[in-house]
Scaffold this active site. Structure first.
Site, mmCIF file in Angstrom:
data_model
loop_
_atom_site.group_PDB
_atom_site.id
_atom_site.type_symbol
_atom_site.label_atom_id
_atom_site.label_comp_id
_atom_site.label_asym_id
_atom_site.label_seq_id
_atom_site.Cartn_x
_atom_site.Cartn_y
_atom_site.Cartn_z
ATOM 1 N N ASP A 31 0.672 -1.032 0.153
ATOM 2 C CA ASP A 31 -0.171 0.007 0.011
ATOM 3 C C ASP A 31 0.863 1.303 -0.060
ATOM 4 O O ASP A 31 0.610 2.190 -0.770
ATOM 5 C CB ASP A 31 -0.797 0.083 1.166
ATOM 6 C CG ASP A 31 -1.765 -0.813 1.120
ATOM 7 O OD1 ASP A 31 -2.056 -1.502 0.123
ATOM 8 O OD2 ASP A 31 -2.552 -1.378 2.596
HETATM 9 P P1 NAP Z 1 0.791 -3.929 3.140
HETATM 10 O O1 NAP Z 1 0.294 -2.955 2.226
HETATM 11 O O2 NAP Z 1 -0.076 -4.763 4.274
HETATM 12 O O3 NAP Z 1 1.716 -5.076 2.415
HETATM 13 C C1 NAP Z 1 2.559 -6.122 2.601
HETATM 14 C C2 NAP Z 1 3.101 -7.069 1.782
HETATM 15 O O4 NAP Z 1 3.801 -7.837 2.090
HETATM 16 C C3 NAP Z 1 1.730 -7.969 1.062
HETATM 17 O O5 NAP Z 1 1.279 -7.568 -0.132
HETATM 18 C C4 NAP Z 1 2.326 -9.330 1.023
HETATM 19 O O6 NAP Z 1 2.230 -9.897 -0.248
HETATM 20 C C5 NAP Z 1 3.756 -8.948 1.488
HETATM 21 N N1 NAP Z 1 4.127 -9.950 2.390
HETATM 22 C C6 NAP Z 1 3.729 -10.521 3.392
HETATM 23 N N2 NAP Z 1 4.631 -11.460 4.068
HETATM 24 C C7 NAP Z 1 5.668 -11.550 3.331
HETATM 25 C C8 NAP Z 1 7.028 -12.190 3.304
HETATM 26 N N3 NAP Z 1 7.032 -13.186 4.344
HETATM 27 N N4 NAP Z 1 7.884 -12.107 2.596
HETATM 28 C C9 NAP Z 1 7.561 -11.100 1.472
HETATM 29 N N5 NAP Z 1 6.620 -10.442 1.314
HETATM 30 C C10 NAP Z 1 5.372 -10.783 2.294
HETATM 31 O O7 NAP Z 1 2.026 -3.420 3.889
HETATM 32 P P2 NAP Z 1 2.644 -1.752 3.707
HETATM 33 O O8 NAP Z 1 3.009 -1.526 2.323
HETATM 34 O O9 NAP Z 1 3.736 -1.862 4.826
HETATM 35 O O10 NAP Z 1 1.501 -0.756 4.231
HETATM 36 C C11 NAP Z 1 0.922 -0.962 5.623
HETATM 37 C C12 NAP Z 1 -0.408 -0.933 5.446
HETATM 38 O O11 NAP Z 1 -0.984 -1.094 6.796
HETATM 39 C C13 NAP Z 1 -1.050 0.544 5.082
HETATM 40 O O12 NAP Z 1 -2.530 0.186 4.571
HETATM 41 C C14 NAP Z 1 -1.521 1.209 6.579
HETATM 42 O O13 NAP Z 1 -2.503 2.064 6.515
HETATM 43 C C15 NAP Z 1 -1.940 -0.085 7.228
HETATM 44 N N6 NAP Z 1 -1.712 0.044 8.566
HETATM 45 C C16 NAP Z 1 -0.818 0.675 9.015
HETATM 46 C C17 NAP Z 1 -0.370 0.679 10.780
HETATM 47 C C18 NAP Z 1 0.678 1.566 11.126
HETATM 48 O O14 NAP Z 1 0.507 2.383 12.017
HETATM 49 N N7 NAP Z 1 1.917 1.567 10.359
HETATM 50 C C19 NAP Z 1 -1.346 0.397 11.480
HETATM 51 C C20 NAP Z 1 -2.307 -0.593 11.012
HETATM 52 C C21 NAP Z 1 -2.597 -0.616 9.591
HETATM 53 P P3 NAP Z 1 2.329 -11.306 -0.427
HETATM 54 O O15 NAP Z 1 1.283 -12.100 0.324
HETATM 55 O O16 NAP Z 1 2.208 -11.669 -1.903
HETATM 56 O O17 NAP Z 1 3.570 -12.032 -0.018
#
Ligand code: NAP
Length: 466
Positions: free
Chosen positions: A393
């Site tokens: 994201d």
């Molecule tokens: P993300 O959008 O959740 O994407 C994570 C990606 O990691 C997934 O597409 C997944 O694809 C891949 N993944 C998972 N396990 C893996 C592994 N073992 N090895 C390699 N790849 C792996 O992560 P992000 O870009 O960090 O974004 C964070 C999101 O969380 C945002 O939408 C944010 O708003 C939300 N959020 C953030 C917080 C905060 O405070 N930081 C709190 C709650 C929510 P595959 O399954 O294909 O591997």
């Protein structure tokens, strides 16, 4: 020595430690120390409270039972993996708020005659604080439990909406605030008091269910703020200075964090506070036009070995794979070849504020190599290879380019502007928001599939052989 002076002296030390702790937490270099100072402050506050006359001359048995039960719950939940930390934090908010709410209800039951006749110490200010404590505490309990359930995927992460929801919310809100006001006028009427508490419990649920999982960080810090304000109100009710200070610090630091998170996710704080909360404005789930180009480990190793600047962009996948040490290892190997390596940190990457900073600090990545989103984005067009490690994201260009996207306007790390991008992920899994990511279909992007930890380790070895 007068016992009151001793208690207030201990509370003063505790309050200073809380403030030092908060200051320490504002920088990764001092965060660990800040945490220890805050924990010592909490220890001092507990010791000070045990000296209070009503406890000294009371029965310690219940306190011991409370300590045993609290430790039995607290010790196992403190051992959850880093990736489960947000839901653990939500549970902590729920427990803190439950304590505040129950203390308020118990105070009302015990002191009802004095409260009803507005005796000294039970005037309008104290009654108002008591009602506020119960109202904020109750809605924080259920709101935090729903947030924890959504984050743990015990409930659907997408917004839960139904017909008449806004009207129901309005009725609940008006009844809750109305009961608050009526109880202030007629403190003898326990119907108003318990109606307010009941509505607050229900309102907490209604407040959080329509919020999509992607907005959960803002909700969490806002609930943190409510729990703090509820504790401050408890301090007024119990005439306990350290509770007032700690609650206020918690309430306002949570509120400031909410504002910062709103900025990072491009949501206005007024929108969060006064309705439209979590409303999904866009409906476009993302374009998959173009083709995903899979690349091999050897190709990427060559590409990295001959680059002059590389930016590593970690995300939630790095946390689940525990790949921070492997990322640092690859960074080291590249730096040994004279390549500039920077780590780009998005404020909401991962699942809690500062998630990536904590993981990279654990892997001893120097703080000077970490770059905030605003610092790195202008440099992106000059970067040879952007290596996206389990982020999705936070690198989704739809947030910038597609006004119909539900995440439109959320600032991103603009890896698509680098000369080339390599995305490390296991497969075609979506990010937290459940949206497609057009980055993966751009000609500039190569997809390197596999678990982030093993891929990074293998890449570091392969680069050494080039
Ligand atoms: P993300 O959008 O959740 O994407 C994570 C990606 O990691 C997934 O597409 C997944 O694809 C891949 N993944 C998972 N396990 C893996 C592994 N073992 N090895 C390699 N790849 C792996 O992560 P992000 O870009 O960090 O974004 C964070 C999101 O969380 C945002 O939408 C944010 O708003 C939300 N959020 C953030 C917080 C905060 O405070 N930081 C709190 C709650 C929510 P595959 O399954 O294909 O591997």
């Amino acid at each position: 020595m007068n016992l009151t002076y001793l208690i207030e002296g201990i509370y003063l030390v505790a309050s200073i430690l809380f403030i030092l702790g908060l200051k320490g937490l504002s920088h990764p270099d001092t965060a660990r120390r800040g945490m220890i100072q805050a924990a010592c402050g909490m220890g001092a506050a507990i010791v000070g409270t045990l000296f209070r006359p009503e406890i000294l001359h009371g029965n310690y048995l219940w306190i011991v039972i409370g300590l045993v039960v609290g430790s039995a719950i607290g010790i196992p939940i403190s051992r959850v993996p880093m990736t489960a930390m947000p839901q653990r934090t939500a549970l902590s908010h729920a427990f803190g708020a439950l304590a505040a709410s129950l203390v308020g209800i118990a105070e009302y039951i015990i002191h009802r005659p004095e409260i009803t006749s507005r005796q000294p110490g039970h005037g309008n200010v104290e009654n108002g604080a008591l009602a506020l404590e119960v109202m904020l505490g109750s809605l924080t309990v259920t709101g935090s439990l729903i947030a924890a359930a959504k984050l743990q995927e015990l409930m659907r992460g997408t917004p839960i909406m139904f017909k008449g929801q806004q009207a129901l919310n309005l009725v609940l809100f008006v009844t809750m605030v109305g009961s608050f006001v009526l109880w202030m006028i007629h403190p003898a009427s326990s119907v108003y008091f318990y109606t307010m508490a009941g509505c607050a419990f229900a309102f907490g649920v209604m407040l959080v269910i329509p919020i999509g999982a992607a907005d959960m960080p803002v909700v969490m810090s806002l609930l943190n703020s409510y729990a703090g304000l509820s504790s401050a109100a408890t301090g007024f009710v119990l005439h306990n200075n350290v509770l007032i200070i700690a609650g206020t610090l918690d309430g306002f630091s949570g509120f400031i964090l909410s504002i910062l998170m709103c900025r990072a996710m491009n949501r206005s704080i007024t929108n969060v506070l006064f309705g439209g909360f979590g409303a999904v404005t866009g409906t476009d789930t993302g374009s998959t036009e173009g083709t995903m180009r899979e690349v091999t480990l050897d190709d990427v190793a060559v590409q990295l070995a001959y680059a002059s600047s590389v930016v590593i962009v970690p995300g939630y996948g790095m946390a689940t794979a525990q790949a921070q040490h492997a990322a640092r290892e690859l960074g080291n190997v590249l730096e040994e070849r004279g390549i500039s390596v920077k780590y780009a940190i998005h404020p909401v990457a991962g699942r809690m504020p500062g998630h990536m900073n904590v993981l990279l600090a654990e892997a001893n990545v120097p703080y000077s190599s970490l770059y905030e989103m605003e610092q790195i984005n202008p440099e992106m067009p000059t970067v040879d290879v952007a290596v996206v490690v389990g982020a999705n994201d936070v690198v989704n260009p739809d947030a910038r380019d597609n006004p119909k996207s539900p995440i439109a306007g959320m600032p991103i790390i603009e890896v698509d502007r680098a000369k080339s991008v390599v995305v490390l992920k296991r497969g075609k899994g979506k990010g937290f928001s459940g949206l497609e990511n057009p980055l993966f279909f751009k000609p500039v992007t190569g997809m390197l599939y596999g678990d982030a930890k093993s891929t990074l380790t293998a890449l570091a070895q392969a680069v050494q052989k080039v």
